[in-house]
Each structure stands twice: as structure tokens, then as C-alpha cells.
Write an enzyme that holds these catalytic residues in place. Sequence first.
Site, PDB file in Angstrom:
ATOM      1  N   GLU A 159      38.059  40.442  26.434  1.00  0.00           N
ATOM      2  CA  GLU A 159      36.688  40.001  26.128  1.00  0.00           C
ATOM      3  C   GLU A 159      35.931  40.942  25.193  1.00  0.00           C
ATOM      4  O   GLU A 159      34.758  41.246  25.427  1.00  0.00           O
ATOM      5  CB  GLU A 159      35.900  39.798  27.433  1.00  0.00           C
ATOM      6  CG  GLU A 159      36.550  38.802  28.367  1.00  0.00           C
ATOM      7  CD  GLU A 159      35.828  38.638  29.696  1.00  0.00           C
ATOM      8  OE1 GLU A 159      34.772  39.258  29.890  1.00  0.00           O
ATOM      9  OE2 GLU A 159      36.334  37.870  30.542  1.00  0.00           O
ATOM     10  N   ASN A 204      42.991  39.259  25.346  1.00  0.00           N
ATOM     11  CA  ASN A 204      42.606  38.146  26.228  1.00  0.00           C
ATOM     12  C   ASN A 204      41.107  37.879  26.103  1.00  0.00           C
ATOM     13  O   ASN A 204      40.304  38.821  26.080  1.00  0.00           O
ATOM     14  CB  ASN A 204      42.930  38.560  27.676  1.00  0.00           C
ATOM     15  CG  ASN A 204      42.841  37.432  28.675  1.00  0.00           C
ATOM     16  OD1 ASN A 204      43.449  36.381  28.493  1.00  0.00           O
ATOM     17  ND2 ASN A 204      42.090  37.645  29.756  1.00  0.00           N
ATOM     18  N   HIS A 243      38.300  28.882  31.002  1.00  0.00           N
ATOM     19  CA  HIS A 243      37.462  28.453  32.134  1.00  0.00           C
ATOM     20  C   HIS A 243      36.595  27.325  31.591  1.00  0.00           C
ATOM     21  O   HIS A 243      35.608  27.569  30.888  1.00  0.00           O
ATOM     22  CB  HIS A 243      36.555  29.599  32.600  1.00  0.00           C
ATOM     23  CG  HIS A 243      37.307  30.781  33.137  1.00  0.00           C
ATOM     24  ND1 HIS A 243      37.937  30.753  34.363  1.00  0.00           N
ATOM     25  CD2 HIS A 243      37.519  32.015  32.630  1.00  0.00           C
ATOM     26  CE1 HIS A 243      38.508  31.943  34.591  1.00  0.00           C
ATOM     27  NE2 HIS A 243      38.272  32.712  33.554  1.00  0.00           N
ATOM     28  N   GLU A 273      43.709  31.953  32.503  1.00  0.00           N
ATOM     29  CA  GLU A 273      42.737  31.886  33.614  1.00  0.00           C
ATOM     30  C   GLU A 273      42.194  30.469  33.798  1.00  0.00           C
ATOM     31  O   GLU A 273      41.015  30.274  34.089  1.00  0.00           O
ATOM     32  CB  GLU A 273      41.570  32.862  33.360  1.00  0.00           C
ATOM     33  CG  GLU A 273      42.003  34.297  33.145  1.00  0.00           C
ATOM     34  CD  GLU A 273      40.848  35.281  33.002  1.00  0.00           C
ATOM     35  OE1 GLU A 273      39.701  34.930  33.323  1.00  0.00           O
ATOM     36  OE2 GLU A 273      41.109  36.413  32.547  1.00  0.00           O
ATOM     37  N   ASP A 275      40.695  27.065  34.756  1.00  0.00           N
ATOM     38  CA  ASP A 275      40.109  26.254  35.825  1.00  0.00           C
ATOM     39  C   ASP A 275      39.232  25.207  35.154  1.00  0.00           C
ATOM     40  O   ASP A 275      38.705  25.414  34.072  1.00  0.00           O
ATOM     41  CB  ASP A 275      39.345  27.062  36.898  1.00  0.00           C
ATOM     42  CG  ASP A 275      38.440  28.142  36.351  1.00  0.00           C
ATOM     43  OD1 ASP A 275      37.790  27.908  35.316  1.00  0.00           O
ATOM     44  OD2 ASP A 275      38.365  29.221  36.969  1.00  0.00           O
TER      45      ASP A 275
HETATM   46  O1  G3I Z   1      34.511  45.524  45.334  1.00  0.00           O
HETATM   47  C1  G3I Z   1      33.186  45.172  45.723  1.00  0.00           C
HETATM   48  C2  G3I Z   1      32.989  45.407  47.152  1.00  0.00           C
HETATM   49  O2  G3I Z   1      33.122  46.765  47.419  1.00  0.00           O
HETATM   50  C3  G3I Z   1      31.632  44.854  47.565  1.00  0.00           C
HETATM   51  O3  G3I Z   1      31.491  44.962  48.939  1.00  0.00           O
HETATM   52  C4  G3I Z   1      31.483  43.394  47.152  1.00  0.00           C
HETATM   53  C5  G3I Z   1      30.094  42.849  47.468  1.00  0.00           C
HETATM   54  O4  G3I Z   1      29.839  41.702  46.725  1.00  0.00           O
HETATM   55  O5  G3I Z   1      31.671  43.308  45.794  1.00  0.00           O
HETATM   56  C6  G3I Z   1      32.965  43.719  45.422  1.00  0.00           C
HETATM   57  O6  G3I Z   1      33.142  43.565  44.067  1.00  0.00           O
HETATM   58  C7  G3I Z   1      33.273  42.238  43.586  1.00  0.00           C
HETATM   59  C8  G3I Z   1      34.631  42.079  42.945  1.00  0.00           C
HETATM   60  O7  G3I Z   1      34.729  40.809  42.342  1.00  0.00           O
HETATM   61  C9  G3I Z   1      35.752  42.235  43.942  1.00  0.00           C
HETATM   62  O8  G3I Z   1      35.635  41.285  44.951  1.00  0.00           O
HETATM   63  C10 G3I Z   1      32.183  42.014  42.554  1.00  0.00           C
HETATM   64  O9  G3I Z   1      30.924  42.014  43.192  1.00  0.00           O
HETATM   65  C11 G3I Z   1      32.396  40.705  41.843  1.00  0.00           C
HETATM   66  O10 G3I Z   1      31.482  40.621  40.763  1.00  0.00           O
HETATM   67  C12 G3I Z   1      33.794  40.632  41.318  1.00  0.00           C
HETATM   68  O11 G3I Z   1      33.953  39.373  40.675  1.00  0.00           O
HETATM   69  C13 G3I Z   1      35.089  39.219  39.862  1.00  0.00           C
HETATM   70  C14 G3I Z   1      34.663  39.082  38.421  1.00  0.00           C
HETATM   71  O12 G3I Z   1      35.812  38.872  37.607  1.00  0.00           O
HETATM   72  C15 G3I Z   1      33.965  40.333  37.927  1.00  0.00           C
HETATM   73  O13 G3I Z   1      33.762  40.286  36.572  1.00  0.00           O
HETATM   74  C16 G3I Z   1      35.795  37.946  40.292  1.00  0.00           C
HETATM   75  O14 G3I Z   1      36.300  38.102  41.600  1.00  0.00           O
HETATM   76  C17 G3I Z   1      36.927  37.620  39.332  1.00  0.00           C
HETATM   77  O15 G3I Z   1      37.439  36.347  39.609  1.00  0.00           O
HETATM   78  C18 G3I Z   1      36.424  37.641  37.905  1.00  0.00           C
HETATM   79  O16 G3I Z   1      37.526  37.481  37.041  1.00  0.00           O
HETATM   80  C19 G3I Z   1      37.204  37.394  35.647  1.00  0.00           C
HETATM   81  C20 G3I Z   1      38.346  37.993  34.869  1.00  0.00           C
HETATM   82  O17 G3I Z   1      38.616  39.288  35.333  1.00  0.00           O
HETATM   83  C21 G3I Z   1      38.060  37.989  33.379  1.00  0.00           C
HETATM   84  N1  G3I Z   1      37.728  36.665  32.922  1.00  0.00           N
HETATM   85  C22 G3I Z   1      36.677  35.996  33.651  1.00  0.00           C
HETATM   86  C23 G3I Z   1      36.998  35.968  35.134  1.00  0.00           C
HETATM   87  C24 G3I Z   1      35.969  35.208  35.892  1.00  0.00           C
HETATM   88  O18 G3I Z   1      34.718  35.878  35.809  1.00  0.00           O
END
Ligand code: G3I
Length: 463
Positions: A159, A204, A243, A273, A275
Site C-alpha cells: 500500500e 501489494n 476488497h 485479499e 472479498d
Molecule cells: O493487537 C491488538 C490487541 O492487542 C488489542 O487488544 C485489540 C483491541 O482492538 O486490537 C488488536 O489489534 C488489532 C489487530 O487487527 C489485531 O487483531 C487492531 O486493532 C486492528 O486494527 C487490526 O485490524 C487488521 C487491519 O488489517 C489493520 O490494518 C485486520 O485484522 C486485518 O484484517 C487488516 O488486514 C488488512 C491487510 O493487512 C492489508 N490490506 C487491507 C486489509 C484489511 O484492512
Amino acid sequence: MSSTKTISTIAFSTVLLCTGLTSAFAADETLRSLAEERHRYIGAILNSEWFYGNIEAEFEQIHKTQFNAVVAENEMKFDATEPNENTFSYDKGDKMVKYAQENGMRVRGHALAWHSQVPGWVNNYSGQKEKLLSVLKNHIDSVVGHWKGKVAEWDVVNEAVNDEYDAGWRSSNSVWYEGIGPEFLDSAFVWAHAADPDAELCYNDYSLEWGLREKSKASFVVEQVKRWKENGIPITCVGTQTHIEISHETTPQNVRALAKALAELDVTLNITELDIGFPKGSADQLGAADYAKQGHLYRQFMDVFLEEPNMGEFVIWGLTDAHSWLDDQQGKTQGLLYDKQYKPKPAYDSIMVSLKAHPASEVKSPYPSSQFNPPCEGDGCGDSPDAVVPVTASKFSAQISGRALFIAGAKSAKVDVFDMQGRPVFSAKNVKGSVELQGIAEGLYVVRVRDGSASLTKRITIR
Ligand code: G3I
């Protein structure tokens, strides 16, 4: 694909969907087995919380039966792997790599240099070019080095293009760009290649499915890939995240055009990715026609994927609507192949239909066939896509039931079982009637039965 074939396969798909014949396929045929016959990878993300009893039992069984590629949703990102400076945390990623190895799955590594999910300590070095270069190099050396030979492909940069449609890099809110400048991208590829020369290395991004228009992200990326190739930067693949929403009907053909443009540069395009979501809050109003439409769009992506020879991986950002980032973080819902009860949706059947409509003999692959075939020493073996079909008109047959392999028509057979990476996991001689396949984990395998000059090779699932 010819227009006649397109119309007939859409008709077949529509008939299937309209009759509600979900999963009307042979029991041992899975997305995975069909993709493997075509020397392609089909994947779904994994999260370290999502297995070994932390999630519904169906999850793991479906995941390893239907997919042969895996991506960590979060656990290989910068904040997960280096939460404190030069202190690395690999346990969760290792857990997924082990699972992938046990089940013969390819691992995509996601993601090395990304502006998001960067731990706080990195931001303390904002604007310090030399320090940030050494931080990024150390991270890439360590992480890629740790999983050398185990992670087949990395999203080296994720990105990095901005959202302004002005053919430019993301220049704000990126600690890497703001501190280092655009050379962080080139350096990241060079360092990743040095750490694992055999790994495929991808750029990516999202919104690449919006087409090769003037100043679009896709056009900008193609220009950059051209420059990288001309300058010897070791990029081998581009990932289109994809997406999308149900209304984005032009996107599959845009992905086709992108694949063709990258083929000119000898670069693979992967769907990384995917969906296809509905507007959030609409779930209660969705009916059969909506899910059929979603299936048709999934189907079109799979058609494109199978028809473009430089496409290798088809990865979906989730497995079941019960666990998806769409509901938590996007204004979207119900975007995956399985519903909240793990029932395959028309989207599942649609991509199955697409796979079956594209015979293995017609699908080209960017990968060597040795990645998909078990070792083979007997007559009829060879480095060809046909190596895993019966080599002699079968005078016998083999059926699996639980762990028992029943063989009919053979006097005294030799039985060999291989995992999906071709490694031998079981062997028995002088088998008469049946043999118990002990000591093998649940999953998908290839069994080879030989009796004299006759040989039968087929895929089996051990449950
Ligand atoms: O790790 C912390 C944890 O310690 C805390 O308790 C919790 C509370 O909400 O948050 C946790 O972190 C979260 C993390 O996922 C792990 O679960 C973040 O808040 C959350 O923002 C994060 O979201 C991820 C997101 O990327 C972040 O940018 C999504 O799961 C994940 O599906 C998403 O994946 C991205 C790809 O990497 C790149 N392309 C887009 C895609 C969708 O956004």
C-alpha cells in the site's frame, strides 16, 4: 475463453445456483484439489486465534481441505514480529507456518514495509533517514531470514501508492516514505532478496482493480514495476488485494487487463485479499438473487485467474462471514465463501464451477509442476500435469474410509502416500484388500497404489 464457452459455463453455473444445488460435486473434489490439478494456489487467511480449539471445529477442517495457501491476517506484520526494537516475536507466525507445513500449504508472508501496523518505537525515529534505513533493513533481514525456505512469497511493500489518483507515492502518514523517501521501496526488495533468494517478492496494494486508467493506481504500479525490472530490482509479483463491493461489476476484467500488462514484464499477478461485500446492515434483506450475484462476481474473478497464465494465487481475506474484518472495520458484510454457519454459499459453488470449466490441460501456471506433483519413480511418471492421474487404465480402484484404504482388484499392492508437497508420509508393501493409514495427520494427500505394472494415483482426504 471463447464467447460460446463463456455463455455455456455461465448457463451451467446459473442452473446450478437456481436449483439450489450447492456443493453438488464429488465428495473428494475440493477447491484445493481442483486448484492443485491446475497447478495453482487457492488460499484463505489465518489468524493465530483461529485454531486448536479457539474457534468452531469446522474452521480448521474446511480451511485445510479447501485451501492450499495461507496468509497470516496480522501475525507477520511489523508490529507483531518486532514489537520492541530488535526484539523479535515469531511464536504466532511459527504456529501458522507449522500448520501450513503439516497440511502441505504454501505460505504468503504479509507484510514487510507498510505504513500501517508499525509499532510505536519506530515512529520515535521519524525523519531520521539513516536510522530508519537500518531499522527497516534489520527487520527484513531478521524476519525473512527467520522464515527462509518456509515462506514462499512476501509482500515486500504494501500500500505505498497514495489515494489521490495523481500517480504518486503515499507521502504522508508513512514513516518510511517521510523519513527515507521513495528509495525505501527499492531497498526493501533488495534486502528481502538477499535474505531469501528463493522467495517470490511482491508489491501489494488495494484499488488496483479499478483499471489501467490515466494516473490510476494500477497504471502507476505497472510503470513502477517496469522501472524496477529495468533497474534489476528483484520484484517477481504484484498482489491486487481486491476488497470490493457487490456493485463493482467491472473489476474482474480490469484485473485481467492488469495481468496482461504485467505479463509483458514477466511478473506474476496474484489476487491476495479478495472479498465481495454487501452494504453493512443489509444482511437480513439479502436473498438468493443477491448471493447468486455475489457468486457470479466471484466466478468471474476465478475465470480471469485461470485464463491468465501469469496468475498464481487466488487468496480470499477470510473463510466464513462469522469472522471477517468487513463487519468489524468496514461498512460491509457477508463477503466470503461460507456463511456464519459454515455453509458454503453460491460463491463457493460458482468458483468450483469455474475450476471445473477450465480443464487442467488448458490452464497454464507460473509455477513448476514439481511444486504440485508427488515424487514418481515408475512408468508413466514425468514432469507433466498428467503425472497425478491414473497411468494405466485402472484394473483396480482405491477408496478411503476414515483411515482405512480399501483396494479392489489388486492381488498384492504397494501403497505410497505423499503430502501435498510431494513428501512421502506412508508406505506399505503386499497390501491385500485394505490397509490402515496410521501415523498421518488429518488432511489432503496423494495416494499411489501399484500392482505389477499397473498404477493408480488419486487424492484422498484423511479425516
Ligand atoms: O493487537 C491488538 C490487541 O492487542 C488489542 O487488544 C485489540 C483491541 O482492538 O486490537 C488488536 O489489534 C488489532 C489487530 O487487527 C489485531 O487483531 C487492531 O486493532 C486492528 O486494527 C487490526 O485490524 C487488521 C487491519 O488489517 C489493520 O490494518 C485486520 O485484522 C486485518 O484484517 C487488516 O488486514 C488488512 C491487510 O493487512 C492489508 N490490506 C487491507 C486489509 C484489511 O484492512
